[in-house]
Design a protein around this motif. Structure first.
Motif, PDB file in Angstrom:
ATOM      1  N   PHE A 233      35.546  33.345  47.421  1.00  0.00           N
ATOM      2  CA  PHE A 233      35.890  34.889  47.445  1.00  0.00           C
ATOM      3  C   PHE A 233      37.301  34.653  46.678  1.00  0.00           C
ATOM      4  N   ASP A 234      37.346  35.256  45.345  1.00  0.00           N
ATOM      5  CA  ASP A 234      38.583  35.231  44.671  1.00  0.00           C
ATOM      6  C   ASP A 234      39.381  36.416  44.848  1.00  0.00           C
ATOM      7  N   ARG A 235      40.170  36.599  45.562  1.00  0.00           N
ATOM      8  CA  ARG A 235      40.984  37.970  45.891  1.00  0.00           C
ATOM      9  C   ARG A 235      42.131  38.315  45.375  1.00  0.00           C
ATOM     10  N   SER A 236      42.175  37.477  44.284  1.00  0.00           N
ATOM     11  CA  SER A 236      43.554  38.058  43.452  1.00  0.00           C
ATOM     12  C   SER A 236      43.311  37.878  41.847  1.00  0.00           C
ATOM     13  N   VAL A 237      42.389  38.667  41.522  1.00  0.00           N
ATOM     14  CA  VAL A 237      42.006  38.698  40.113  1.00  0.00           C
ATOM     15  C   VAL A 237      42.947  39.508  39.452  1.00  0.00           C
ATOM     16  N   ALA A 238      43.507  38.710  38.374  1.00  0.00           N
ATOM     17  CA  ALA A 238      44.594  39.618  37.788  1.00  0.00           C
ATOM     18  C   ALA A 238      44.436  40.725  36.981  1.00  0.00           C
ATOM     19  N   GLY A 239      45.230  41.931  37.098  1.00  0.00           N
ATOM     20  CA  GLY A 239      45.114  43.010  36.452  1.00  0.00           C
ATOM     21  C   GLY A 239      43.730  43.981  37.077  1.00  0.00           C
ATOM     22  N   ALA A 240      43.465  43.636  38.314  1.00  0.00           N
ATOM     23  CA  ALA A 240      42.265  44.367  39.162  1.00  0.00           C
ATOM     24  C   ALA A 240      42.729  44.533  40.404  1.00  0.00           C
ATOM     25  N   ASP A 241      42.167  45.628  40.911  1.00  0.00           N
ATOM     26  CA  ASP A 241      42.315  46.097  42.217  1.00  0.00           C
ATOM     27  C   ASP A 241      41.059  45.558  43.295  1.00  0.00           C
ATOM     28  N   GLN A 242      40.035  44.851  42.781  1.00  0.00           N
ATOM     29  CA  GLN A 242      39.169  44.414  43.484  1.00  0.00           C
ATOM     30  C   GLN A 242      39.038  42.925  43.352  1.00  0.00           C
ATOM     31  N   GLY A 243      38.369  42.178  44.029  1.00  0.00           N
ATOM     32  CA  GLY A 243      38.073  40.842  44.201  1.00  0.00           C
ATOM     33  C   GLY A 243      36.819  40.426  43.626  1.00  0.00           C
ATOM     34  N   GLN A 244      36.487  39.461  43.429  1.00  0.00           N
ATOM     35  CA  GLN A 244      35.329  38.771  42.913  1.00  0.00           C
ATOM     36  C   GLN A 244      34.758  37.634  43.897  1.00  0.00           C
ATOM     37  N   LEU A 245      33.559  37.508  44.006  1.00  0.00           N
ATOM     38  CA  LEU A 245      32.679  36.610  44.590  1.00  0.00           C
ATOM     39  C   LEU A 245      32.142  36.055  43.628  1.00  0.00           C
ATOM     40  N   LYS A 246      32.497  34.444  43.326  1.00  0.00           N
ATOM     41  CA  LYS A 246      32.277  33.701  42.435  1.00  0.00           C
ATOM     42  C   LYS A 246      31.244  32.394  42.875  1.00  0.00           C
TER      43      LYS A 246
END
Length: 298
Positions: A233-246
């Motif tokens: 769970f990447d909660r620090s995606v640059a330039g986005a206010d949402q995270g990513q499940l990778k």
């Protein structure tokens, strides 16, 4: 304060099964079989020179107190509790404050059946710890004095002896597990806070097997049930206010799947028993379930 245990949806309504009412703090462990939980209770009386705490074991079905696993001595506090799946064991992380304003740590492994302490392990600068899936090993990260290096020690749970010890990069986070054993116990993954990646280590040799790149700075992760994928769970995606499940291929590190969602940015998550889906929740919206199966496998 009260803690309510809600088991399942019955007649499409949530029904509480038991409620534990006490001056207590839930220390974050429900056993793998879902039959017991641990909580910290303040047993201090007015006029006591030091706070008095204890960790008690409760039966979830009845809501009744089973007994006491640990009771604090002077200048002690419990930092957390972790569990050993299917072995009927729990471990408490205990901090002792000395007179010189320094602190020491120890791990106590408790037997739930007898309510006794099996093993005590004293550790300097303890950061985080995690049991292997079969409950035979305990991994403990201790931070070096310079803060730039850490040591990972693998203990045998039954007697506290050292199985292996090697250097790793500090995981840098105590809020969620940053050490995760592979299901078969042959390898352990650790979050590398300096390089923002996940490192994979061979348990027997201590050799680094793989580094998974492209992981954010605030990333809890786990293995899939089959051990062939890393779910992060990447909660620090640059330039986005949402995270990513990778979802990453554990053999090659190749990115297999990405879910982007606002709920991931501040979410906690848990792998569901099928080993392919994760449930994520935060303090704002409802829980969400994500499928971590790569599209080629669906």
């Amino acid at each position: 304060r009260t803690l309510t245990i809600t088991p399942a949806i019955r007649n499409r309504k949530w029904r509480p099964q038991s409620v534990l009412s006490d001056d207590c703090r839930f220390v974050g462990l429900i056993t793998e079989r879902g039959d017991h939980l641990a909580q910290e209770t303040d047993r201090s009386n007015e006029g006591d020179p030091q706070p008095q705490f204890e960790v008690t074991l409760w039966d979830i079905e009845s809501g009744k107190r089973v007994g006491t696993l640990w009771r604090s001595a002077d200048h002690e506090e419990i930092l957390g509790v972790i569990g050993v799946p299917d072995r009927g064991l729990m471990a408490g992380i205990i901090k002792h404050h000395t007179s010189s304003d320094e602190a020491t740590h120890r791990l106590e492994i408790w037997d739930l059946a007898s309510l006794t302490t099996r093993v005590q392990i004293r550790i300097e600068n303890l950061m985080t710890s995690e049991f292997s899936r079969d409950g035979m090993m305990l991994a403990v990260e201790s931070l070096g004095t310079d803060g730039d290096h850490a040591q990972l020690t693998l203990y045998n749970v039954d007697d506290g002896s050292v199985r292996n010890r090697f250097s790793i990069s500090p995981t840098g986070n105590e809020r969620y597990p940053t050490l995760v054993f592979k299901q078969d116990g042959s390898a352990i993954a650790s979050f590398n806070a300096q390089q923002k990646c996940i490192d994979l280590w061979d348990v027997q040799s201590g050799k680094k097997l793989q580094s998974y790149e492209g992981i954010g700075r605030d990333t809890p992760f786990t293995w899939s049930a089959t051990g062939d994928r890393i779910i992060a769970f990447d909660r620090s995606v640059a330039g986005a206010d949402q995270g990513q499940l990778k979802v990453l291929d554990a053999q090659t590190g190749r990115q297999l799947l990405v879910h982007a969602d606002h709920a991931i940015a501040n979410a906690s998550f848990q792998l569901l028993p099928d080993g392919n889906r994760v449930v994520a929740w935060d303090n704002v919206g409802p829980p969400r379930i994500f499928d971590a199966t790569p599209k080629d496998d669906q």
